[in-house]
Design a protein around this motif. Structure first.
Motif, PDB file in Angstrom:
ATOM      1  N   GLN A   1       0.818  -1.206   0.000  1.00  0.00           N
ATOM      2  CA  GLN A   1       0.000   0.000   0.000  1.00  0.00           C
ATOM      3  C   GLN A   1       0.860   1.267   0.000  1.00  0.00           C
ATOM      4  O   GLN A   1       0.634   2.195  -0.773  1.00  0.00           O
ATOM      5  CB  GLN A   1      -0.881  -0.008   1.240  1.00  0.00           C
ATOM      6  CG  GLN A   1      -2.200   0.661   1.021  1.00  0.00           C
ATOM      7  CD  GLN A   1      -3.037   0.579   2.284  1.00  0.00           C
ATOM      8  OE1 GLN A   1      -2.708  -0.154   3.225  1.00  0.00           O
ATOM      9  NE2 GLN A   1      -4.110   1.325   2.307  1.00  0.00           N
TER      10      GLN A   1
ATOM     11  N   ASP B   1       2.553   1.624  -3.363  1.00  0.00           N
ATOM     12  CA  ASP B   1       1.605   2.104  -4.379  1.00  0.00           C
ATOM     13  C   ASP B   1       1.387   3.607  -4.248  1.00  0.00           C
ATOM     14  O   ASP B   1       1.411   4.342  -5.229  1.00  0.00           O
ATOM     15  CB  ASP B   1       0.238   1.407  -4.217  1.00  0.00           C
ATOM     16  CG  ASP B   1       0.274   0.005  -4.779  1.00  0.00           C
ATOM     17  OD1 ASP B   1       1.316  -0.354  -5.375  1.00  0.00           O
ATOM     18  OD2 ASP B   1      -0.716  -0.723  -4.616  1.00  0.00           O
ATOM     19  N   GLU B   2       1.178   4.025  -3.016  1.00  0.00           N
ATOM     20  CA  GLU B   2       0.921   5.450  -2.781  1.00  0.00           C
ATOM     21  C   GLU B   2       2.143   6.287  -3.147  1.00  0.00           C
ATOM     22  O   GLU B   2       2.028   7.386  -3.679  1.00  0.00           O
ATOM     23  CB  GLU B   2       0.543   5.691  -1.308  1.00  0.00           C
ATOM     24  CG  GLU B   2      -0.806   5.120  -0.909  1.00  0.00           C
ATOM     25  CD  GLU B   2      -1.970   5.775  -1.647  1.00  0.00           C
ATOM     26  OE1 GLU B   2      -1.854   6.945  -2.017  1.00  0.00           O
ATOM     27  OE2 GLU B   2      -2.982   5.078  -1.871  1.00  0.00           O
TER      28      GLU B   2
ATOM     29  N   ARG C   1       2.362   6.749  -6.819  1.00  0.00           N
ATOM     30  CA  ARG C   1       1.422   7.777  -7.271  1.00  0.00           C
ATOM     31  C   ARG C   1       1.986   9.172  -7.007  1.00  0.00           C
ATOM     32  O   ARG C   1       1.878  10.076  -7.823  1.00  0.00           O
ATOM     33  CB  ARG C   1       0.083   7.628  -6.529  1.00  0.00           C
ATOM     34  CG  ARG C   1      -0.972   6.901  -7.367  1.00  0.00           C
ATOM     35  CD  ARG C   1      -2.340   7.061  -6.748  1.00  0.00           C
ATOM     36  NE  ARG C   1      -2.517   6.161  -5.620  1.00  0.00           N
ATOM     37  CZ  ARG C   1      -2.921   4.898  -5.752  1.00  0.00           C
ATOM     38  NH1 ARG C   1      -3.186   4.402  -6.933  1.00  0.00           N
ATOM     39  NH2 ARG C   1      -3.057   4.133  -4.698  1.00  0.00           N
ATOM     40  N   LEU C   2       2.610   9.290  -5.847  1.00  0.00           N
ATOM     41  CA  LEU C   2       3.214  10.553  -5.445  1.00  0.00           C
ATOM     42  C   LEU C   2       4.337  10.935  -6.417  1.00  0.00           C
ATOM     43  O   LEU C   2       4.437  12.086  -6.857  1.00  0.00           O
ATOM     44  CB  LEU C   2       3.806  10.334  -4.052  1.00  0.00           C
ATOM     45  CG  LEU C   2       3.924  11.475  -3.085  1.00  0.00           C
ATOM     46  CD1 LEU C   2       2.576  12.125  -2.875  1.00  0.00           C
ATOM     47  CD2 LEU C   2       4.445  10.940  -1.747  1.00  0.00           C
TER      48      LEU C   2
ATOM     49  N   GLN D   1      -1.160  14.623   0.241  1.00  0.00           N
ATOM     50  CA  GLN D   1      -0.972  13.178   0.110  1.00  0.00           C
ATOM     51  C   GLN D   1       0.152  12.692   1.044  1.00  0.00           C
ATOM     52  O   GLN D   1       0.030  11.649   1.677  1.00  0.00           O
ATOM     53  CB  GLN D   1      -0.556  12.900  -1.336  1.00  0.00           C
ATOM     54  CG  GLN D   1      -1.299  11.779  -2.008  1.00  0.00           C
ATOM     55  CD  GLN D   1      -0.919  11.744  -3.484  1.00  0.00           C
ATOM     56  OE1 GLN D   1      -0.788  12.792  -4.129  1.00  0.00           O
ATOM     57  NE2 GLN D   1      -0.745  10.556  -4.008  1.00  0.00           N
TER      58      GLN D   1
ATOM     59  N   LEU E   1      -0.056  10.059   4.163  1.00  0.00           N
ATOM     60  CA  LEU E   1       0.789   8.858   4.231  1.00  0.00           C
ATOM     61  C   LEU E   1       1.550   8.788   5.551  1.00  0.00           C
ATOM     62  O   LEU E   1       1.679   7.717   6.148  1.00  0.00           O
ATOM     63  CB  LEU E   1       1.792   8.844   3.072  1.00  0.00           C
ATOM     64  CG  LEU E   1       1.282   8.321   1.749  1.00  0.00           C
ATOM     65  CD1 LEU E   1       2.402   8.305   0.716  1.00  0.00           C
ATOM     66  CD2 LEU E   1       0.741   6.911   1.923  1.00  0.00           C
TER      67      LEU E   1
ATOM     68  N   GLN F   1       0.494   5.562   7.432  1.00  0.00           N
ATOM     69  CA  GLN F   1       1.423   4.454   7.164  1.00  0.00           C
ATOM     70  C   GLN F   1       2.618   4.419   8.111  1.00  0.00           C
ATOM     71  O   GLN F   1       3.427   3.497   8.047  1.00  0.00           O
ATOM     72  CB  GLN F   1       1.931   4.537   5.706  1.00  0.00           C
ATOM     73  CG  GLN F   1       0.836   4.365   4.664  1.00  0.00           C
ATOM     74  CD  GLN F   1       0.421   2.903   4.503  1.00  0.00           C
ATOM     75  OE1 GLN F   1       1.205   2.004   4.777  1.00  0.00           O
ATOM     76  NE2 GLN F   1      -0.795   2.676   4.094  1.00  0.00           N
TER      77      GLN F   1
END
Lengths: 219, 253
Positions: free
Chosen positions: A6, A9-10, A13-14, A64, A68, A72
């Protein structure tokens, strides 16, 4: 090896959004350069609108990152990468503003006599573009060596800036009627000089991210 | 750097359970009045190491130890009274384990075993220990009620108070908050910060953020080896060893 799917993935994207933001700033700088060369006032207006995209991306990316960090709980390299994002976006946003400054001057310096000194601005903007691209790439590739190489390009911008200031001052002495118009060149040259400093900041942040220690790349 | 000599000085410690080596050449020192967090995956040796410090492993058959552990400069495996060692080096376990008796009797139990008979002295000890464990205000009106009636978080603080009552020097904690909710956990973590002024604390935890929050130094164990031991902020922000990095960032799978 990895089971932080996860988070990964994030972060991907960032990275995509950071690349987008960097590309937009670089594009704006090139457009501003083109506008300056061609004295294209319409193109200069377009840059102002594009800069809004850059500003919006900065906010999106930073939100974002905050989410996170909150969800996270990244540590070590992950955390350094995320903290570095703030430096990257902040400095990119400022670089974007300088592209706008360059575009704005087009209208004000257009006309006769043409400034020979503007060629220094062109070279500064060219080097600046390369620095923006290189700095963003060094972040995305986690490449401290590339960051050092890019930061070293700042010397070229500084040289051009000094030369422009000297030549413009000399020009002013012989052309008292054009002092106001010429002084704008010096002002915008100062902005581009700062753009180099902003990209150096990004490069320093990348070295910190990769190596975990603070360095001063250009004194 | 703390100019005082270390509380524990561990040198080339090896430990075997029968044929299985659980600790491999572990060497490091623990400064007084600090909190040391020990982290690592299950079976890495961190709890085994913790049990070395008060010689709890002596109770397990087939355990063999080599190397030395100096406690205040004296080898804990040397000629010394193990009961006295365990009085000085107290242990708090993962699950709160109050005795099935009153709160007061739970705390007074240890001092009584160690010979304190005077009721007034015992009462003072009970109160002081409960205050130090940040539990007194919550239980002062029901000291003679069963300890098992307390909440999980209160029970764990009671267990800490019980250890403090025998006036130890070192607190060993084996995942002391893993069975607690975040509020109770926060209370214990705040308490730890208070307690380190008087005690040296070694805590085993699976909660990375807890290690980050409470400890001064962190040791990462893997397969019986102490892979990295450094100030906690270095471990969590810029670890030197790739294995530490992978573990704390959740990349072991």
């Amino acid at each position: 090896m990895t089971n932080r799917v996860q988070l990964m993935d994030e972060m991907n994207r960032l990275h995509h959004d950071i690349l987008l933001m960097g590309t937009k700033v670089e594009e704006n700088l090139r457009k501003a350069l083109q506008a300056l060369r061609a004295e294209d006032i319409e193109l200069a207006a377009e840059i102002k609108a594009d800069d809004e995209i850059v500003n919006a991306l900065q906010l999106k990316i930073e939100d974002q990152v905050a989410i996170l960090i909150a969800t996270q709980a990244p540590v070590a390299r992950d955390l350094r990468e995320l903290v570095t994002v703030f430096k990257v976006t902040d400095n990119l946003e400022r670089a974007g503003d300088h592209a706008v400054h360059l575009a704005k001057i087009v209208k004000k310096v257009a006309g006769e006599p043409a400034f020979r000194q503007a060629s220094h601005l062109e070279r500064m903007a060219e080097i600046g573009s390369e620095m923006v691209r290189g700095a963003v790439q060094s972040y995305l590739n986690r490449d401290a060596e590339e960051a050092r190489r890019v930061a070293a390009l700042d010397d070229g911008i500084d040289r051009e800036h000094k030369a422009l200031v000297q030549e413009t001052l000399a020009f002013m002495k012989g052309h008292p009627d054009d002092v106001e118009r010429a002084s704008r060149l010096i002002k915008v040259s100062g902005f581009l000089e700062r753009l180099g400093d902003h990209m150096t900041n990004v490069c320093e942040a990348v070295v910190f991210m990769v190596e975990g220690r603070h360095v001063e790349l250009n004194d | 750097m703390d100019p005082r000599p270390p509380k524990f000085d561990v040198r080339h410690l090896d430990l075997w359970y029968g044929q299985t080596q659980a600790l491999k050449d572990v060497s490091f020192s623990i400064d007084p009045n600090t909190i040391t967090a020990l982290i690592g995956p299950s079976g890495c040796g961190k709890s085994t190491f913790l049990r070395v410090l008060d010689r709890m492993n002596d109770l397990i058959e087939g355990v063999r130890v080599e190397g030395s552990v100096l406690y205040d400069g004296e080898d804990i495996f040397g000629d010394r009274d193990v009961i006295e060692l365990r009085k000085r080096v107290g242990m708090v376990f993962q699950k709160p384990n109050p005795f099935p008796m009153s709160i007061w009797d739970n705390i007074a139990y240890g001092p009584r075993v160690h010979g304190v008979k005077d009721k007034k002295a015992l009462s003072d000890l009970v109160e002081r220990s409960l205050v130090q464990a940040a539990l007194f205000d919550e239980v002062k009106d029901r000291l003679h009620k069963p300890a098992l009636g307390l909440s999980g978080g209160q029970q764990q603080r009671l267990c800490i108070a019980r250890v403090l009552a025998v006036e130890p020097d070192v607190l060993l904690m084996d995942e002391p908050t893993s069975a607690l909710d975040p509020i109770s956990t926060a209370k214990i973590e705040t308490l730890l910060d208070e307690l380190k002024r008087r005690y040296t604390i070694v805590i085993v935890t699976h909660n990375m953020q807890q290690a980050g929050r409470v400890s001064d130094r962190t040791g990462f164990f893997l397969h019986g080896e102490l892979v990295e031991y450094a100030p906690t902020r270095d471990i969590f922000f810029n670890p030197r060893d790739e294995r530490t990095e992978n573990y704390i960032s959740g990349r072991f799978g």
